[in-house]
Each structure stands twice: as C-alpha cells, then as structure tokens.
Design a protein around this motif. Structure first.
Motif, PDB file in Angstrom:
ATOM      1  N   GLN A 126       2.348  27.236  -3.796  1.00  0.00           N
ATOM      2  CA  GLN A 126       1.056  27.445  -4.452  1.00  0.00           C
ATOM      3  C   GLN A 126       1.072  28.733  -5.249  1.00  0.00           C
ATOM      4  O   GLN A 126       1.762  29.699  -4.900  1.00  0.00           O
ATOM      5  CB  GLN A 126      -0.039  27.528  -3.393  1.00  0.00           C
ATOM      6  N   SER A 127       0.274  28.753  -6.318  1.00  0.00           N
ATOM      7  CA  SER A 127       0.074  29.982  -7.069  1.00  0.00           C
ATOM      8  C   SER A 127      -1.291  29.938  -7.719  1.00  0.00           C
ATOM      9  O   SER A 127      -1.882  28.863  -7.894  1.00  0.00           O
ATOM     10  CB  SER A 127       1.168  30.170  -8.121  1.00  0.00           C
ATOM     11  N   VAL A 128      -1.789  31.108  -8.075  1.00  0.00           N
ATOM     12  CA  VAL A 128      -3.111  31.226  -8.685  1.00  0.00           C
ATOM     13  C   VAL A 128      -2.989  32.089  -9.932  1.00  0.00           C
ATOM     14  O   VAL A 128      -2.383  33.167  -9.893  1.00  0.00           O
ATOM     15  CB  VAL A 128      -4.115  31.865  -7.712  1.00  0.00           C
ATOM     16  N   THR A 129      -3.565  31.612 -11.027  1.00  0.00           N
ATOM     17  CA  THR A 129      -3.580  32.353 -12.285  1.00  0.00           C
ATOM     18  C   THR A 129      -5.006  32.700 -12.656  1.00  0.00           C
ATOM     19  O   THR A 129      -5.875  31.819 -12.665  1.00  0.00           O
ATOM     20  CB  THR A 129      -2.957  31.511 -13.410  1.00  0.00           C
ATOM     21  N   GLN A 130      -5.232  33.948 -12.934  1.00  0.00           N
ATOM     22  CA  GLN A 130      -6.524  34.365 -13.471  1.00  0.00           C
ATOM     23  C   GLN A 130      -6.250  34.860 -14.877  1.00  0.00           C
ATOM     24  O   GLN A 130      -5.560  35.862 -15.071  1.00  0.00           O
ATOM     25  CB  GLN A 130      -7.161  35.430 -12.579  1.00  0.00           C
ATOM     26  N   LEU A 131      -6.747  34.137 -15.853  1.00  0.00           N
ATOM     27  CA  LEU A 131      -6.314  34.301 -17.229  1.00  0.00           C
ATOM     28  C   LEU A 131      -6.763  35.620 -17.852  1.00  0.00           C
ATOM     29  O   LEU A 131      -6.156  36.080 -18.811  1.00  0.00           O
ATOM     30  CB  LEU A 131      -6.812  33.121 -18.059  1.00  0.00           C
ATOM     31  N   ASP A 132      -7.823  36.199 -17.341  1.00  0.00           N
ATOM     32  CA  ASP A 132      -8.356  37.427 -17.922  1.00  0.00           C
ATOM     33  C   ASP A 132      -8.250  38.547 -16.902  1.00  0.00           C
ATOM     34  O   ASP A 132      -8.820  38.455 -15.827  1.00  0.00           O
ATOM     35  CB  ASP A 132      -9.819  37.249 -18.330  1.00  0.00           C
ATOM     36  N   SER A 133      -7.545  39.605 -17.257  1.00  0.00           N
ATOM     37  CA  SER A 133      -7.445  40.714 -16.314  1.00  0.00           C
ATOM     38  C   SER A 133      -8.689  41.591 -16.353  1.00  0.00           C
ATOM     39  O   SER A 133      -9.061  42.185 -15.342  1.00  0.00           O
ATOM     40  CB  SER A 133      -6.199  41.558 -16.618  1.00  0.00           C
ATOM     41  N   GLN A 134      -9.323  41.653 -17.543  1.00  0.00           N
ATOM     42  CA  GLN A 134     -10.541  42.447 -17.674  1.00  0.00           C
ATOM     43  C   GLN A 134     -11.563  41.673 -18.501  1.00  0.00           C
ATOM     44  O   GLN A 134     -11.215  41.093 -19.535  1.00  0.00           O
ATOM     45  CB  GLN A 134     -10.248  43.789 -18.355  1.00  0.00           C
ATOM     46  N   VAL A 135     -12.803  41.684 -18.041  1.00  0.00           N
ATOM     47  CA  VAL A 135     -13.882  41.013 -18.767  1.00  0.00           C
ATOM     48  C   VAL A 135     -15.063  41.976 -18.878  1.00  0.00           C
ATOM     49  O   VAL A 135     -15.718  42.263 -17.870  1.00  0.00           O
ATOM     50  CB  VAL A 135     -14.314  39.722 -18.057  1.00  0.00           C
TER      51      VAL A 135
END
Lengths: 113, 115
Positions: free
Chosen positions: B2-11
């Motif tokens: 499994q892996s998780v991607t969060q596309l935006d590091s800063q919002v």
C-alpha cells in the motif's frame, strides 16, 4: 480527549548517549505503536505491539528497541544515539475492537548533536 | 504494497473560502481510509474515517471526504475554512482484509488559512 502521554516532549543530547522515550496510555488499549516523523515527510511505523510481551518491527528499520511489560506502558530506547536519530517520535494506541482510530501522544522531538 | 499520495504539499487558502485536499492510494485489496489533522506542536487526531457503506463521510470541524473506488481517491473537503483550520493534514490507509492495524500515512498537506 485522548489519554496518551509522551515524555520528554523535547530532548537534546550528545552522540553516544542512551535515551528512553516514555509513552503511557490510560485507555486500556492493547495495541500500541511508535511512528517516526521527519519534517515534511510521512509517518513511518517503526515498532508496534499487540499486547503485553508482544513487540514487532515496523516497516521502517530502526536501531531503537521497545518493550511492553505493562499494558499501559510502551517505552522506546536508543542504546547509543547518533545525529541520524534526530527526528520526532510519535506514540499511538488503538483498541482491539476493530479498525479505526489511532490515538496519538503529542510527540517527543529528539535532537542528537 | 500500500501507498498514499497527497498531491499538494502546501495549500494556501483565504478564510471562508472552500478547500479540497487531495489523496490517492494504491492497494490491491479493500482498504480502510482515514484523514488525520496535526496542529502545531501536537499529536495527530482523527478527522474522519471510511470503513464501508456510504462513500461520503462526514467528520469533525465541518470536514467531509468522498471515497472513489474507481479513482482510488479519498479527497478531503470543507466548504468554508477558518483560521483555526491551519494545520498539517494526513491521509492514511490500512488493509481491511489482513493487518488493519498497520496504518500507512501519506506525506501530509500543510493547509494555511489566510485572513
């Protein structure tokens, strides 16, 4: 409010020292975990325990060791700290009754000089 | 694995504006999905979780997330943010069929609410 406590919150020590990070929970949870968190990085599981006398290595290799002699207590020890161990260490616990919520302590930020 | 991607590091977002924090995961089996929030100098706390059932999940502080199995996504939304929402947000996944105790976290998204 979650009842899981970590001490110390902040620790600055020299290379080669032995350190123990304490973690205690008063919720009676069987499962406990240690995560390592570097700035801007995801949390990495380094140790977990399903109950007394149960300890397992997590996904991230770590030179630290843990013990689980009592349900409420899950200390993490580094026998000889190095600068590469500088990080934040987060302790968490969860109940046995199924998937769901991890309860986290406030973390121990370790700096090794 | 499994892996998780969060596309935006800063919002960065202005106060009272809507916000969406994106999360995608990879897994070959059914999963449980979570969003956690970490305020400065504190531990993580659970915002919401998806275990089964309705794909729209409501959490604390007015946040909600929608599970989209075909797109393997679990985006977090809030229609109107407050200054107090400034924090780090972590998406997480665990395997529902085996070791659900092992929760895998994404790298986090730093939400900054601008007055």
């Amino acid at each position: 409010e979650a009842d899981i406590y970590q001490t110390p919150r902040y620790l600055v020590i020299g290379t080669g020292k032995k350190i123990t990070l304490e973690c205690s929970q008063t919720m009676g949870h069987d499962k406990m975990y240690w995560y390592q968190q570097d700035p801007g990085m995801e949390l990495h599981l380094i140790h977990y325990s399903y109950g007394v006398n149960s300890t397992e290595k997590g996904d991230l290799s770590s030179e630290s060791t843990v013990s689980r002699i009592r349900t409420e207590h899950f200390p993490l020890t580094l026998e000889s700290a190095r600068p590469s161990h500088t990080s934040q260490y987060l302790c968490a616990s969860s109940s046995t009754s199924g998937p769901g919520e991890l309860f986290f302590g406030e973390g121990s930020r370790l700096t090794v000089l | 694995a499994q892996s998780v991607t969060q596309l935006d590091s800063q919002v960065p977002v202005f106060e009272e504006a809507p916000v969406e924090l994106r999360c995608n995961y990879s897994s070959s089996v059914s999963v449980y999905l979570f969003w956690y929030v970490q305020y400065p100098n504190q531990g993580l706390q659970l915002l919401l979780k998806y275990l089964s059932g309705s794909t729209l999940v409501k959490g604390i502080n007015g946040f909600e997330a929608e599970f989209n199995k075909s797109q393997t996504s679990f985006h977090l939304r809030k229609p109107s943010v407050h200054i107090s929402d400034t924090a780090e947000y972590f998406c997480a996944v665990s395997d529902s069929q085996t070791s659900y105790d092992k929760v895998i976290f994404g790298p986090g998204t730093s939400l900054s609410v601008i007055p």
